[in-house]
Write an enzyme that holds these catalytic residues in place. Structure first.
Site: not given
Length: 311
Positions: A69-70, A72, A130
């Protein structure tokens, strides 16, 4: 005696089964399916200072034994969560942990300061995967010195339990674990997702818009268990570990606990079986009864003891 009830970080939990940040959103969607009060704790989706739209599609791709998953870190912002979501969520008799992230130290601290004052938030989970925009985009969780400074400053901001969710994208998990413990973290969450890439062989290009994504699901189980094992082997019960990664059923949860986790989080399994946390709670009770254990804590780190006995 309730075999799953326990105390961690000065808080009383009904059971050691939590939901992981991300796949459970903010809990209210799942509240339409079952009573959230049955859970040990809910870790809500990551919160930033301002709302974030997240990444452009494609953002999710299925992989063998898991998914990349990305997303964001899409979220409505910490103020919206506190004012709109939290009042509804705190009606449930469970513990609520807020996952915190930021693009720099200042954002982390600003989000933590708001959440520290929020009634109904029992603790904070620090997402250090992050990229640090002030350090050339290197993730906070891969640099022990940067991580130490962040955790140390966060502890000055909040009086609530501070858990640090460690990244597996490091050469030695003990380096970052040591930094967090030295800085005063109340607990460690092991582990976040592992970076991966999936390529569309017909289009001959990466599937995800960001190229890389975080691997989660059953494929993560042995990696998570190994890192829990390493940290528990060094620290034992001196620092509570919350295990996350690859947990789909009670046997997976037991692997985490036997390796040294005091509690576990269910993540990707929520996507394909929203009832999986409740099934794990029930199956853990049955397992303890069958084995004749008085309390699940008897199993925490027991696999380490068994090796010593066999030698």
């Amino acid at each position: 005696m309730d075999k799953l009830k326990h105390t961690l970080f000065g808080l009383e939990f009904k059971n050691p089964v939590w939901t992981a940040s991300g796949t459970f959103s903010y809990g209210l969607e799942v509240a339409k399916i079952y009573d959230l009060s049955l859970l040990g704790a809910i870790v809500v989706k990551g919160l930033s200072l301002k709302p974030r739209k997240g990444n452009m599609p494609e953002r999710i791709v299925e992989t063998p034994a898991g998914m990349l998953n990305s997303i964001g870190l899409q979220n409505p912002g910490v103020d919206y969560f506190i004012n709109e979501t939290l009042p509804k969520l705190k009606k449930y008799d469970t513990k609520i942990f807020a996952n915190v992230f930021g693009e720099d130290e200042d954002e982390y601290l600003a989000v933590a300061e708001r959440l520290d004052k929020a009634d109904g938030v029992h603790g904070l989970e620090l997402n250090v995967s992050c990229p640090n925009v002030k350090k050339g985009g290197i993730a906070f969780g891969t640099d022990p010195e940067v991580l130490y400074n962040l955790v140390y400053k966060m502890k000055k901001i909040t009086k609530k339990p501070l858990l640090v969710k460690l990244s597996p994208n490091v050469s030695n998990i003990l380096d970052t674990a040591d930094a967090c413990v030295s800085a005063g973290a109340d607990g460690l969450v092991l582990i976040n997702t592992l970076l991966g890439v999936a390529i569309d062989v017909e289009r001959e290009k990466p599937i995800l818009s960001t190229i890389t994504g975080g691997l989660s699901g059953p494929a993560m189980l042995p990696i998570a268990v190994r890192m829990i094992w390493q940290v528990y082997q060094k620290y034992g019960s001196r620092i509570p570990i919350i295990g996350v990664g690859g947990i789909s059923n009670y046997k997976d949860a037991l692997q985490h606990i036997l390796a040294g986790a005091s509690a576990i989080q269910v993540g990707t399994a929520n996507f394909y079986d929203p009832l999986s946390p409740l099934k794990i709670i029930e199956d853990l009770k049955n397992h303890l009864d069958k084995k004749g254990y008085v309390h699940y804590s008897q199993l925490i780190g027991k696999a380490h003891q068994m090796i010593i006995k066999e030698v």
